[in-house]
Design a protein around this motif. Structure first.
Motif, mmCIF file in Angstrom:
data_model
loop_
_atom_site.group_PDB
_atom_site.id
_atom_site.type_symbol
_atom_site.label_atom_id
_atom_site.label_comp_id
_atom_site.label_asym_id
_atom_site.label_seq_id
_atom_site.Cartn_x
_atom_site.Cartn_y
_atom_site.Cartn_z
ATOM 1 N N ALA A 56 46.463 42.348 43.248
ATOM 2 C CA ALA A 56 47.182 43.603 43.021
ATOM 3 C C ALA A 56 48.243 43.491 41.925
ATOM 4 C CB ALA A 56 47.830 44.072 44.321
ATOM 5 N N ASN A 57 48.747 42.288 41.666
ATOM 6 C CA ASN A 57 49.751 42.104 40.619
ATOM 7 C C ASN A 57 49.192 42.351 39.218
ATOM 8 O OD1 ASN A 57 50.718 39.926 42.890
ATOM 9 N ND2 ASN A 57 52.460 40.834 41.808
ATOM 10 N N PHE A 58 47.869 42.379 39.106
ATOM 11 C CA PHE A 58 47.244 42.506 37.787
ATOM 12 C C PHE A 58 46.370 43.757 37.692
ATOM 13 C CE2 PHE A 58 48.015 38.062 38.793
ATOM 14 C CZ PHE A 58 48.736 37.644 37.686
ATOM 15 N N ASP A 59 46.563 44.683 38.611
ATOM 16 C CA ASP A 59 45.721 45.874 38.638
ATOM 17 C C ASP A 59 45.919 46.792 37.440
ATOM 18 O OD1 ASP A 59 44.262 45.297 40.840
ATOM 19 O OD2 ASP A 59 45.243 46.683 42.196
ATOM 20 N N ASP A 60 47.035 46.631 36.720
ATOM 21 C CA ASP A 60 47.281 47.515 35.573
ATOM 22 C C ASP A 60 46.693 46.960 34.281
ATOM 23 O OD1 ASP A 60 49.025 45.394 35.528
ATOM 24 O OD2 ASP A 60 50.696 46.541 34.675
ATOM 25 N N THR A 61 46.003 45.834 34.356
ATOM 26 C CA THR A 61 45.391 45.251 33.160
ATOM 27 C C THR A 61 43.968 44.803 33.462
ATOM 28 O OG1 THR A 61 46.159 42.999 33.647
ATOM 29 C CG2 THR A 61 47.608 44.396 32.297
ATOM 30 N N LEU A 62 43.205 44.598 32.389
ATOM 31 C CA LEU A 62 41.889 43.977 32.503
ATOM 32 C C LEU A 62 42.099 42.472 32.439
ATOM 33 C CD1 LEU A 62 38.710 44.301 32.393
ATOM 34 C CD2 LEU A 62 38.963 44.049 29.919
ATOM 35 N N ILE A 122 32.927 33.278 31.819
ATOM 36 C CA ILE A 122 34.154 34.044 31.641
ATOM 37 C C ILE A 122 33.974 35.360 32.380
ATOM 38 C CG2 ILE A 122 35.640 35.220 29.964
ATOM 39 C CD1 ILE A 122 34.778 33.090 27.916
ATOM 40 N N TYR A 123 34.964 35.715 33.180
ATOM 41 C CA TYR A 123 34.883 36.906 34.024
ATOM 42 C C TYR A 123 35.800 38.000 33.485
ATOM 43 C CZ TYR A 123 32.888 33.685 37.515
ATOM 44 O OH TYR A 123 32.119 32.768 38.180
ATOM 45 N N LEU A 124 35.266 39.204 33.330
ATOM 46 C CA LEU A 124 36.094 40.363 33.032
ATOM 47 C C LEU A 124 36.284 41.124 34.341
ATOM 48 C CD1 LEU A 124 34.745 41.695 29.614
ATOM 49 C CD2 LEU A 124 36.307 39.803 30.100
ATOM 50 N N ILE A 125 37.532 41.195 34.791
ATOM 51 C CA ILE A 125 37.855 41.676 36.136
ATOM 52 C C ILE A 125 38.656 42.965 36.041
ATOM 53 C CG2 ILE A 125 38.945 41.076 38.324
ATOM 54 C CD1 ILE A 125 38.681 38.119 37.491
ATOM 55 N N GLY A 126 38.232 43.977 36.783
ATOM 56 C CA GLY A 126 38.878 45.277 36.766
ATOM 57 C C GLY A 126 40.025 45.404 37.738
ATOM 58 N N ARG A 127 40.511 46.638 37.897
ATOM 59 C CA ARG A 127 41.698 46.911 38.703
ATOM 60 C C ARG A 127 41.552 46.484 40.159
ATOM 61 N NH1 ARG A 127 41.693 51.896 35.650
ATOM 62 N NH2 ARG A 127 43.519 52.013 34.276
ATOM 63 N N ASP A 128 40.371 46.625 40.709
ATOM 64 C CA ASP A 128 40.158 46.324 42.125
ATOM 65 C C ASP A 128 39.855 44.857 42.381
ATOM 66 O OD1 ASP A 128 37.726 46.266 40.898
ATOM 67 O OD2 ASP A 128 36.732 47.691 42.244
ATOM 68 N N ALA A 149 33.439 42.645 24.020
ATOM 69 C CA ALA A 149 33.234 42.973 25.423
ATOM 70 C C ALA A 149 34.510 43.531 26.051
ATOM 71 C CB ALA A 149 32.751 41.735 26.181
ATOM 72 N N VAL A 150 35.643 42.951 25.695
ATOM 73 C CA VAL A 150 36.921 43.432 26.220
ATOM 74 C C VAL A 150 37.174 44.868 25.769
ATOM 75 C CG1 VAL A 150 39.424 43.170 26.036
ATOM 76 C CG2 VAL A 150 37.990 41.169 26.490
ATOM 77 N N ARG A 151 36.940 45.153 24.492
ATOM 78 C CA ARG A 151 37.147 46.515 24.003
ATOM 79 C C ARG A 151 36.216 47.497 24.709
ATOM 80 N NH1 ARG A 151 37.358 43.960 18.652
ATOM 81 N NH2 ARG A 151 39.542 43.900 17.963
ATOM 82 N N GLY A 152 34.994 47.048 24.969
ATOM 83 C CA GLY A 152 34.059 47.901 25.691
ATOM 84 C C GLY A 152 34.554 48.269 27.074
ATOM 85 N N GLN A 153 35.179 47.311 27.759
ATOM 86 C CA GLN A 153 35.710 47.581 29.088
ATOM 87 C C GLN A 153 36.986 48.414 29.019
ATOM 88 O OE1 GLN A 153 34.334 47.117 31.893
ATOM 89 N NE2 GLN A 153 32.599 45.861 31.248
ATOM 90 N N LEU A 154 37.826 48.163 28.039
ATOM 91 C CA LEU A 154 39.048 48.953 27.899
ATOM 92 C C LEU A 154 38.741 50.423 27.647
ATOM 93 C CD1 LEU A 154 41.338 46.623 25.728
ATOM 94 C CD2 LEU A 154 41.466 47.026 28.204
ATOM 95 N N ALA A 155 37.647 50.683 26.946
ATOM 96 C CA ALA A 155 37.264 52.056 26.646
ATOM 97 C C ALA A 155 36.870 52.812 27.905
ATOM 98 C CB ALA A 155 36.106 52.069 25.647
ATOM 99 N N ARG A 156 36.532 52.082 28.973
ATOM 100 C CA ARG A 156 36.069 52.716 30.222
ATOM 101 C C ARG A 156 37.187 52.858 31.237
ATOM 102 N NH1 ARG A 156 31.593 48.812 32.141
ATOM 103 N NH2 ARG A 156 31.772 50.127 33.976
ATOM 104 N N ARG A 157 38.367 52.342 30.937
ATOM 105 C CA ARG A 157 39.442 52.376 31.922
ATOM 106 C C ARG A 157 40.182 53.706 31.880
ATOM 107 N NH1 ARG A 157 40.985 47.482 34.045
ATOM 108 N NH2 ARG A 157 43.151 48.116 34.297
#
Length: 226
Positions: A83-89, A193-199, A218-226
């Motif tokens: 939960a401490n990192f839910d505001d970032t990817l 390498i894992y890209l982890i979302g808010r949950d 890949a990071v930009r692709g995920q940021l575009a979906r947040r």
């Protein structure tokens, strides 16, 4: 019966052709047609489009969930949770600080990918290094280690139980290796390498030895979906 089958096949072909057409005219600048097609399919089914394969992303098999709630101790000795990192990817890698080659190479690639992002994008990303060697990687060691790579990188350790539980949630393989010719043990471990979302759930996996360019894409692709 044959007429019905032929009719269904024809409808399927026409439907796929229509989707390809929509994907062709609706694709984003520089987006491969295959990725645009998958995005259209995902929008119709209510699912999430996978990270483009061209970006090094690996779509998880349907029904497979990785990650979730976890607890750890950061490099400053503070208890933290997902939960401490839910505001970032989170861009996470599992390894250990005494790793002779693979870990510093992968972390270096993550750090280089961070440098390819804009300041605004970096503010939305947390590069993280989870240890699989809590016996040696205490907070002080983790802090000393992660500062060699990127100022935003977080080092995460914890008790043997915490580390094992986190590894289980992310299906990370690790095992202690003792060799007679060596005074210190090694850790054999997986290297994704894992890209982890808010949950706390994994959005996508990146293959070992992904380039900084592929990671950044890949990071930009995920940021575009947040």
């Amino acid at each position: 019966m044959q007429r019905l089958v032929r009719a269904l096949v024809l409808i399927l072909i026409l439907g796929l052709a229509g989707l390809w057409g929509v994907a062709w005219f609706g694709r984003q600048e520089g987006e491969p047609i295959g990725d645009a097609f998958l995005r259209q399919v995902a929008s119709l089914t209510g699912g999430e489009a996978p990270v483009p394969v061209s970006a090094g992303g690996m779509q998880l098999p349907q029904g497979l969930t990785l990650g979730g709630a976890w607890s750890a101790v950061d490099q400053d000795g503070r208890p933290v949770t997902q939960a401490n990192f839910d505001d970032t990817l989170m861009v996470a890698y599992f390894g250990y600080s005494f790793c002779p080659d693979v870990c510093p190479t992968e972390l270096g690639s993550i750090a280089a990918a961070m440098d390819k992002l804009s300041e605004a994008e970096q503010a939305r990303v947390t590069p993280a290094f989870f240890t699989v060697d809590p016996e040696r990687d205490d907070p002080a060691q983790m802090k000393l280690y992660v500062t060699n790579f990127h100022p935003r990188m977080v080092g995460l350790t914890g008790s043997v139980t915490q580390v094992a539980e986190t590894a289980r949630r992310f299906r990370v393989f690790y095992s202690k290796v003792n060799r007679p010719e060596m005074s210190e043990y090694l850790m054999d471990h997986s290297s994704f390498i894992y890209l982890i979302g808010r949950d706390g759930k994994v959005r996508t996996l990146l293959r070992p030895q992904s380039s900084p360019e592929a990671i950044a894409e890949a990071v930009r692709g995920q940021l575009a979906r947040r």
